[in-house]
Design a protein around this motif. Structure first.
Motif, PDB file in Angstrom:
ATOM      1  N   ARG A 257       0.861  -1.184   0.000  1.00 40.61           N
ATOM      2  CA  ARG A 257       0.000   0.000   0.000  1.00 40.61           C
ATOM      3  C   ARG A 257       0.895   1.230   0.000  1.00 40.61           C
ATOM      4  O   ARG A 257       1.903   1.269   0.712  1.00 40.61           O
TER       5      ARG A 257
ATOM      6  N   GLU B  24      -3.836  -8.402   6.604  1.00 38.88           N
ATOM      7  CA  GLU B  24      -4.099  -7.109   7.237  1.00 38.88           C
ATOM      8  C   GLU B  24      -2.821  -6.331   7.558  1.00 38.88           C
ATOM      9  O   GLU B  24      -2.879  -5.176   7.995  1.00 38.88           O
TER      10      GLU B  24
ATOM     11  N   ASP C 177      -1.993  -2.917   5.504  1.00 37.34           N
ATOM     12  CA  ASP C 177      -2.954  -1.862   5.837  1.00 37.34           C
ATOM     13  C   ASP C 177      -2.716  -1.338   7.254  1.00 37.34           C
ATOM     14  O   ASP C 177      -2.826  -0.135   7.503  1.00 37.34           O
ATOM     15  N   ALA C 178      -2.381  -2.241   8.161  1.00 41.21           N
ATOM     16  CA  ALA C 178      -2.109  -1.827   9.546  1.00 41.21           C
ATOM     17  C   ALA C 178      -0.904  -0.905   9.599  1.00 41.21           C
ATOM     18  O   ALA C 178      -0.900   0.103  10.319  1.00 41.21           O
TER      19      ALA C 178
ATOM     20  N   GLU D  26      -1.939   2.588   8.000  1.00 41.70           N
ATOM     21  CA  GLU D  26      -2.825   3.375   8.859  1.00 41.70           C
ATOM     22  C   GLU D  26      -2.081   3.925  10.067  1.00 41.70           C
ATOM     23  O   GLU D  26      -2.291   5.075  10.478  1.00 41.70           O
ATOM     24  N   ASP D  27      -1.188   3.130  10.638  1.00 47.16           N
ATOM     25  CA  ASP D  27      -0.412   3.601  11.783  1.00 47.16           C
ATOM     26  C   ASP D  27       0.516   4.733  11.369  1.00 47.16           C
ATOM     27  O   ASP D  27       0.643   5.740  12.078  1.00 47.16           O
TER      28      ASP D  27
ATOM     29  N   GLU E 232       0.198   6.862   8.919  1.00 44.70           N
ATOM     30  CA  GLU E 232      -0.543   8.086   8.623  1.00 44.70           C
ATOM     31  C   GLU E 232      -1.054   8.757   9.897  1.00 44.70           C
ATOM     32  O   GLU E 232      -1.128   9.983   9.971  1.00 44.70           O
ATOM     33  N   LYS E 233      -1.379   7.967  10.902  1.00 40.95           N
ATOM     34  CA  LYS E 233      -1.884   8.528  12.160  1.00 40.95           C
ATOM     35  C   LYS E 233      -0.779   9.184  12.985  1.00 40.95           C
ATOM     36  O   LYS E 233      -1.061   9.989  13.867  1.00 40.95           O
TER      37      LYS E 233
END
Length: 327
Positions: free
Chosen positions: A135, A151, A154-155, A158-159, A161-162
């Protein structure tokens, strides 16, 4: 497991023109992230795998040029060759296309590149062992193969970006932790690495990489990598304190040594130089108990103390020195 990997290695070698893979190409099935910090320009590679010393094969980066992760059935040449192409002015995608163009093993490769402009390019071969995927986002790419679940990437994304606003190194390690939490490598874990370089192409060679940490063999490689990064940050304060001590800026030295000691209160070296700065600043009352703790932990620090005045790093009178050495 070892026999299985040897068998798998032999099978794949025979299945692709008979000459694709060499014994020098490690089976670095893994998860990784390449990223660029848009504020500082820093670039990084973070990786974990159930493979010995994964950082020596997967992670490549050069200041002001780019960062590359080459994994799965790893073509290690993609690292140095890719950096050369980036330095010549090729974009991440152009570099990736060139690397894959004459690689008979491209279907088994997984490669990710971020260049100094934040462009990203990634390739996951159709024959990478599942679960495998990738990704991309603004200035970063996450990729994984031979994972327990689908997963993982994606995990990681997402981490990452946060965690905007944190230093790049900490963001990368956090993303790796998220990948492990999502299942990680189906075989388990063994090694990890973090490589961070400057965004400035003109940085002095001896000042880069900025961070180069490797955990070559451990039961919990990410736990150890995280600890090493915290030690690195503490010693950044120690280095700043040393520089302040050299120019006799005791207030700055105390501030930097104190920050380091707060991070690792049981570290004798950090406690010792804090005590030296206190003594130099005329606060012997606070310094003596710290010297006492350090000398109790290791008597060699007392011998070092005897030698410091000659270098000018311990600026106390003879009576004060005797008081320190009595501790």
């Amino acid at each position: 497991m070892k026999r299985y990997l040897i068998f798998l290695f032999s099978l794949v070698s025979l299945s692709v023109n008979g000459q694709v893979f060499k014994s020098s190409e490690p089976l670095a099935h893994t998860f990784s992230i390449v990223a660029r910090d848009s504020e500082t320009g820093e670039m990084a590679v973070g990786v974990q795998s159930h493979w010995f010393s994964v950082g020596t094969a997967v992670s490549w980066a050069k200041a002001g040029v780019g960062a590359i992760a080459t994994q799965s059935f790893t073509n290690i040449s993609f690292g140095p060759r890719g950096l050369e192409l980036l330095e010549e002015g090729k974009t991440a995608q152009q570099t990736l296309d060139i690397l894959l163009s004459d690689d008979d093993g491209r279907d088994f490769r997984q490669v990710a590149i971020v260049d100094a402009n934040g462009n990203v390019a990634v390739h996951t071969g159709v024959k990478c062992i599942s679960e495998a995927g990738m990704r991309t986002g603004e200035g970063y790419s996450v990729q994984a193969n031979m994972m327990l679940t689908d997963e993982v990437w994606d995990a990681m994304a997402e981490d990452f970006e946060k965690s905007k606003g944190m230093p790049l190194a900490e963001r990368v390690v956090s993303a790796l932790k998220a990948a492990q939490k999502a299942g990680g490598d189906i075989r388990g874990k063994q090694s990890a690495a973090l490589l961070v370089v400057s965004g400035d192409k003109n940085v002095k060679p001896w000042e880069d990489p900025q961070i180069d940490l490797r955990v070559d063999d451990a039961e919990e490689p990410l736990v150890e990598l995280d600890r090493l990064l915290r030690v690195y940050r503490a010693y950044e304060h120690m280095s700043a304190g040393d520089l302040a001590l050299e120019v006799n800026d005791m207030d700055k030295a105390l501030s930097e040594y104190g920050a380091a000691q707060k991070m690792f209160p049981d570290n004798l070296e950090m406690k010792y130089w804090t005590a030296v700065a206190l003594a130099n600043n005329g606060d012997l009352e606070k310094a003596l108990p710290m010297f006492r703790e350090v000398f109790k932990g290791d008597k060699n620090w007392k011998e070092l103390t005897r030698r410091l005045p000659a270098s000018g790093l311990l600026q106390v009178g003879e009576d004060q020195l005797k008081a320190i050495l009595k501790q």
